[in-house]
Design an enzyme around this catalytic site. Structure first.
Site, PDB file in Angstrom:
ATOM      1  N   GLU A  63     -21.864  51.425 -17.349  1.00 17.65           N
ATOM      2  CA  GLU A  63     -21.312  50.066 -17.259  1.00 17.65           C
ATOM      3  C   GLU A  63     -22.310  49.120 -16.617  1.00 17.65           C
ATOM      4  O   GLU A  63     -22.481  47.975 -17.057  1.00 17.65           O
ATOM      5  CB  GLU A  63     -20.022  50.067 -16.427  1.00 17.65           C
ATOM      6  CG  GLU A  63     -18.832  50.680 -17.132  1.00 17.65           C
ATOM      7  CD  GLU A  63     -17.592  50.629 -16.244  1.00 17.65           C
ATOM      8  OE1 GLU A  63     -17.284  49.531 -15.720  1.00 17.65           O
ATOM      9  OE2 GLU A  63     -16.956  51.673 -16.040  1.00 17.65           O
ATOM     10  N   GLY A 102     -19.699  54.609 -14.667  1.00 22.17           N
ATOM     11  CA  GLY A 102     -20.029  53.333 -14.032  1.00 22.17           C
ATOM     12  C   GLY A 102     -21.510  53.012 -14.096  1.00 22.17           C
ATOM     13  O   GLY A 102     -21.898  51.841 -14.079  1.00 22.17           O
ATOM     14  N   ALA A 108     -19.361  56.876 -10.775  1.00 18.95           N
ATOM     15  CA  ALA A 108     -18.682  56.801  -9.475  1.00 18.95           C
ATOM     16  C   ALA A 108     -18.832  58.121  -8.735  1.00 18.95           C
ATOM     17  O   ALA A 108     -18.834  59.193  -9.330  1.00 18.95           O
ATOM     18  CB  ALA A 108     -17.206  56.475  -9.687  1.00 18.95           C
ATOM     19  N   GLU A 149     -15.031  59.062 -18.339  1.00 15.45           N
ATOM     20  CA  GLU A 149     -13.928  58.648 -17.460  1.00 15.45           C
ATOM     21  C   GLU A 149     -12.584  59.285 -17.793  1.00 15.45           C
ATOM     22  O   GLU A 149     -11.837  59.649 -16.886  1.00 15.45           O
ATOM     23  CB  GLU A 149     -13.758  57.112 -17.498  1.00 15.45           C
ATOM     24  CG  GLU A 149     -14.724  56.380 -16.592  1.00 15.45           C
ATOM     25  CD  GLU A 149     -15.993  55.965 -17.319  1.00 15.45           C
ATOM     26  OE1 GLU A 149     -16.334  56.595 -18.328  1.00 15.45           O
ATOM     27  OE2 GLU A 149     -16.628  55.001 -16.855  1.00 15.45           O
TER      28      GLU A 149
END
Lengths: 109, 150
Positions: free
Chosen positions: B125, B122, B77, B145
């Protein structure tokens, strides 16, 4: 990836290199060097792309569904999908190409 | 193999996502190389749009996702994406609209992640939501994170 490996990464935030990532199953393929990644991925994707697309989609569907299915239901699904594919043109083409010793050409029909 | 006549002009989904078609393979390319393809709203909206186009295209049989630039696939992110203070409810509602990684669930075609350099948070992910991960030797994976601002 095993839950212990995932929690190790989640709780520590530690960085993991490509070889270790392959060892734990996070990645399945490593390029032979950094510069050749895209060429190797292009050839790899092409190898999957020439396979019958409906069969590829069904394999993906069955493998994903198997993650939350018991064995009996998983085998039921596999049999259903296999039966759906059996009468397709691509299945006939695979058999014909094999007996004629040539490369198959799949259309998705 | 791919030939020049099978290549079609790239489609710019937005400033952060480009789509290319090469023979039977569709490429979704993150185009924020200076930010190591950090995830912003353009990526959250553009990746599902690109995937939907390739899913509907009968010529496309395999999809590849990659990041542009030398530094990496996707650094996670974009923490420079500034927002005003939000309540938990506002965060929940905003994030609900962009559960973008779940867009991969609706894709029946095989999806490959081509990973080089940083693949973090992310970005990891996103790679994990693909069916197959193909990495360069310089790839680095992490889920930082819990120590990050957001």
């Amino acid at each position: 990836v095993a839950p212990g490996q995932a929690l190790d990464m989640l709780l520590t935030g530690d960085r993991m290199g490509a070889e270790q990532a392959q060892r734990i199953g996070l990645v399945s393929r490593l390029a032979s060097d950094n510069a050749s990644l895209l060429d190797e991925v292009r050839a790899f994707a092409q190898r999957i792309a020439v396979k019958p697309p409906t069969a590829s989609a069904f394999v993906k569907q069955a493998a994903r569904a198997a993650l939350d299915m018991d064995l009996k239901r998983g085998l039921d699904l596999e049999l259903d999908l296999f039966a759906l594919l059996a009468p397709t043109q691509d299945a006939r083409e695979a058999a014909a190409a094999f007996s004629e010793r040539r490369e198959p050409r799949f259309t998705g029909e | 193999m791919s030939t020049a006549q099978n290549q079609q002009p790239p489609v710019l989904i937005n400033e952060a996502v480009r789509l290319e078609r090469d023979a039977m393979v569709g490429w979704v390319i993150l185009t924020r190389p200076r930010q190591i393809n950090a995830i912003n709203d353009d990526i959250r909206q553009g990746v599902p749009q690109a995937l939907a186009q390739l899913q509907q295209d009968p010529q496309i049989r395999v999809i590849v996702i990659r990041g542009e630039g030398e530094r990496g696939f996707c650094a996670g992110a974009d923490i420079k994406e500034r927002r005003g203070p939000e309540s938990s409810l506002q965060v929940r509602q905003r994030m609900e609209k962009v559960r973008w990684i779940e867009a991969l669930d609706g894709i029946s075609k095989p999806v490959v992640a081509a990973i080089h350099g940083y693949c973090m948070g992310g970005g990891l992910e996103l790679a994990l939501a693909c069916d197959i991960r193909f990495a360069a030797p310089d790839a680095v994976f992490a889920l930082p994170e819990t120590g990050s601002p957001a």
